[in-house]
Design an enzyme around this catalytic site. Structure first.
Site, PDB file in Angstrom:
ATOM      1  CG  ASN A  33       4.964   3.569  22.548  1.00  0.00           C
ATOM      2  OD1 ASN A  33       4.581   2.437  22.826  1.00  0.00           O
ATOM      3  ND2 ASN A  33       5.086   3.998  21.316  1.00  0.00           N
ATOM      4  CG  ASP A  34       5.239   9.239  25.503  1.00  0.00           C
ATOM      5  OD1 ASP A  34       6.392   9.236  25.952  1.00  0.00           O
ATOM      6  OD2 ASP A  34       4.954   9.621  24.363  1.00  0.00           O
ATOM      7  CB  CYS A  68      -1.516   4.624  18.074  1.00  0.00           C
ATOM      8  SG  CYS A  68      -1.363   6.097  19.084  1.00  0.00           S
ATOM      9  NE  ARG A  99       5.580   7.296  16.850  1.00  0.00           N
ATOM     10  CZ  ARG A  99       5.258   6.007  16.920  1.00  0.00           C
ATOM     11  NH1 ARG A  99       5.170   5.277  15.830  1.00  0.00           N
ATOM     12  NH2 ARG A  99       5.029   5.442  18.096  1.00  0.00           N
ATOM     13  NE  ARG A 120       8.979   6.270  24.094  1.00  0.00           N
ATOM     14  CZ  ARG A 120       8.043   6.753  23.272  1.00  0.00           C
ATOM     15  NH1 ARG A 120       7.179   7.657  23.714  1.00  0.00           N
ATOM     16  NH2 ARG A 120       7.957   6.329  22.053  1.00  0.00           N
ATOM     17  CD  GLU A 127       1.279  10.830  23.920  1.00  0.00           C
ATOM     18  OE1 GLU A 127       2.042   9.890  23.659  1.00  0.00           O
ATOM     19  OE2 GLU A 127       1.127  11.808  23.168  1.00  0.00           O
ATOM     20  CG  HIS A 132      10.429   7.948  18.935  1.00  0.00           C
ATOM     21  ND1 HIS A 132      10.435   8.593  20.131  1.00  0.00           N
ATOM     22  CD2 HIS A 132       9.138   7.775  18.595  1.00  0.00           C
ATOM     23  CE1 HIS A 132       9.192   8.838  20.499  1.00  0.00           C
ATOM     24  NE2 HIS A 132       8.382   8.352  19.580  1.00  0.00           N
TER      25      HIS A 132
HETATM   26  C1  PEP Z   1       2.892   6.589  22.426  1.00  0.00           C
HETATM   27  O1  PEP Z   1       3.398   7.355  23.242  1.00  0.00           O
HETATM   28  O2  PEP Z   1       2.400   5.484  22.723  1.00  0.00           O
HETATM   29  C2  PEP Z   1       2.878   6.933  21.007  1.00  0.00           C
HETATM   30  C3  PEP Z   1       2.262   6.181  20.129  1.00  0.00           C
HETATM   31  O3  PEP Z   1       3.567   8.043  20.617  1.00  0.00           O
HETATM   32  P1  PEP Z   1       5.156   8.116  20.459  1.00  0.00           P
HETATM   33  O4  PEP Z   1       5.706   6.714  20.536  1.00  0.00           O
HETATM   34  O5  PEP Z   1       5.433   8.746  19.149  1.00  0.00           O
HETATM   35  O6  PEP Z   1       5.561   8.947  21.624  1.00  0.00           O
HETATM   36 MG    MG Z   2       3.825   9.382  22.741  1.00  0.00          MG
END
Ligand code: PEP
Ligand code: MG
Length: 578
Positions: free
Chosen positions: A454-455, A502, A297, A465, A431, A190
């Site tokens: 991302n997750d 996203c 977010r 990650r 996710e 993040h």
């Molecule tokens: C994701 O997991 O791809 C996402 C957009 O959420 P975050 O990065 O806030 O976990």
């Molecule tokens: Mg996520």
């Protein structure tokens, strides 16, 4: 001169002097003292310097970041003027004949314990995190160990850090923090995502190789290649100054795409939206021509505050986003607290595997009061624009039903209270692999899905990650990941739902051709990636990309093969904006 290679996390080139952001060692021993009055003098001197320091920080934060951020430091100053607290520390020194460090910590620990046990009084519990911060500050002066305040950085620097929390990053003022270099984290941690939102060049994942960099060393950060040079030669400084100028020129050329609608060369129109974490990110999104907000977010609202944001505080932020986006679609995600997004004032036990733990919708359903407050704020804001709401980390249909239930109950309550609410589309982040696999069943319950790569990637590949040690396994183009993504997009389309993404992959220049081929309807990304992605899509023929996507999911067995297919299929495309 020394050169390092890390993970490129946020584009751009920065040259400035190093500023180490280190966690200070505030350990001390309990000591018996003979002269209590001397020790009390020492205590008051440390408190006075802390108060002066807090006033300066409060003033600077007010100027650079705004009044709500500055409030925290005002509250800290007030704690240090509290006569009851000061008397207790003083009398502990006198009665127990102990050093000021010990007396201070003993008294404040006592307060923190009591406050934390008052679980039904949120305001009181929030005070405990303020007391913890204030104790740290006074201790730093008693021990003469300097405390580094990111908000106090007022000259141009490159931050060198072991690890950066998103709240550290949130305090950076981009006109002073020109670049970021950190030991920990990957591209989708993040703090890396936040550095992209703030458009601060960043390179991460150095695994302890930065120990030799000293404050004041000259550092070059190339956030596009992952190169970091410490104390460069004159020739290197000239080379990177030129690269910096080229980068700025390429960026200004992209401005041509700002007011254009996203379109492939054969006339398909996916939407390019922006991911935001705070109101400050919104200007960047608009500036870069976002056609909507694909992910807000909201947990950053909670993290940037020293208390749970009230319904009105949240309402005002959501309303501002909707109004500023002027009827363009806005997807607001309910709070995704947990994982690497810690809330110090929410007393949640430490977990062995926070990314597999008490996070996002799991926490919201377990703390319905907090969730209901957010839902009410969202519903009240709905009449000010084009709002959709999505829930993070949904794993089971049952969780989704519970979340929707609460949403509907609050909607009905508000309507009864005669508050204006508009219809709101409901979606989920896909996710978690369990939800991805059952995407066709989730399709019956939602208006859209947004793929959180991302997750999703970390859970498919079983590779944290943010963990540099296993970052080689964090593979967005792995055919297993691509098949899963295609499965989700197909499930949406088979059920007449739009499919959005996203996760950071939506703004990845190698992934975009494949995602265009899979028919993704919305690409939501960091604002800094919007224009180059729009420029790329304009050069792609979606029919050719369908062939590419099919080839990638059926014929490739490794990421490298996928990359080769993409380059082959797009070799007539000018990748000039990379
Ligand atoms: C994701 O997991 O791809 C996402 C957009 O959420 P975050 O990065 O806030 O976990
Ligand atoms: Mg996520």
């Amino acid at each position: 001169m020394k050169e390092f290679k890390g993970i490129a996390a946020s584009d751009g080139i920065a040259i400035a002097s190093a500023f180490r952001l280190t966690e200070p060692d505030l350990s001390f021993k309990k000591r018996s003292i003979t002269d209590a009055s001397d020790e009390i003098k020492r205590l008051y001197a440390a408190i006075d310097v802390s108060k002066d320091e807090l006033l300066t920080i409060q003033q600077r934060t007010l100027e650079d970041l705004g009044s709500s951020e500055a409030e925290v430091f005002k509250a800290h100053g007030a704690i240090l003027s509290d006569p009851e607290l000061l008397n207790r520390i003083k009398s502990t020194i006198e009665k127990e004949k102990v050093n000021a460090e010990y007396a201070l910590t003993k008294v404040t620990d006592g307060y923190i314990k009591i406050f934390n046990s008052m679980t039904d009084n949120e305001y009181i519990r929030q005070r405990s995190s303020d007391i913890r911060d204030v104790t740290k500050r006074v201790l730093s002066h008693l021990l003469r160990v300097p405390l580094v305040d990111p908000a106090l950085i007022h000259h141009k620097v490159i931050i060198i850090a072991h690890d950066l929390t998103p709240s550290d990053t949130a305090q950076f003022v981009p006109s002073y923090v020109l670049g970021i270099v950190s030991d920990m984290g990957g591209r989708t941690s993040h703090s890396a995502i936040m550095s992209r939102s703030l458009e601060i060049p960043a390179v991460v994942g150095f695994k302890g190789r930065l120990a030799d960099i000293k404050n004041g060393d000259t550092v070059i950060v190339d956030g596009s290649t992952g190169n970091v040079i410490v104390n460069p030669t004159e020739a290197q400084t000239d080379e990177y100054t030129q690269k910096q100028a080229d980068y700025r020129q390429r960026k200004s050329k992209l401005a041509d795409f700002k007011h254009q609608m996203t379109s492939s060369s054969d006339g398909k129109h996916p939407i390019i939206a922006a991911n935001i974490g705070t109101l400050d990110d919104l200007d960047g999104a608009i500036e870069n021509g976002a056609e909507g907000i694909g992910l807000f977010r909201t947990e950053f609202l909670y993290m940037d505050s020293n208390h749970l944001p009230t319904e009105d505080e949240q309402f005002n932020v959501y309303k501002t986003v909707l109004q500023k986006m002027d009827k363009k679609p806005v997807i607001i995600r309910t709070a995704d607290i947990g994982g690497d997004k810690d809330l110090p004032y929410l007393d949640v036990p430490k977990e062995a595997n926070p990314f597999l733990g008490y996070r996002a919708i799991r926490m919201s359903l377990d703390k319905p009061d907090i969730f209901r407050t957010q839902v009410r704020a969202l519903l009240r804001a709905s009449s000010f624009g084009n709002l959709s709401v999505m829930f993070p980390m949904i794993t089971t249909i049952n969780e989704l039903k519970k979340a929707k239930n609460i949403f509907n109950q609050e909607r009905i309550k508000l309507i009864r209270e005669k508050v204006r609410v508009k219809p709101v589309k409901i979606g989920i982040m896909v996710e978690v692999p369990a939800a991805a696999i059952l995407a066709d069943q989730f399709a019956n319950e939602v208006d859209f899905m947004s793929i959180g790569t991302n997750d999703l990637i970390q859970y498919i590949m079983a590779a944290d990650r943010g963990n540099r040690m296993v970052s080689y396994l964090y593979q967005p183009y792995n055919p297993a990941v691509l098949r899963m993504i295609k499965h989700i997009i197909d499930a949406c389309h088979d059920n007449n739902l739009p499919a959005y993404m996203c996760g950071e992959m939506a703004g990845d220049q190698t992934a975009i051709p494949i995602l265009v081929g899979m028919g993704l309807n919305e690409f939501s990304m960091s604002a800094s990636s919007i224009l180059k992605s729009r420029a790329l899509i304009k050069r792609l023929d979606s029919r050719e990309m369908v062939t590419l996507a099919n080839k990638a999911v059926t014929m490739a067995s490794a990421s490298e093969e996928v990359t080769a297919f993409v380059h082959q299929a797009t070799n007539n495309v000018q990748w000039i904006y990379k």
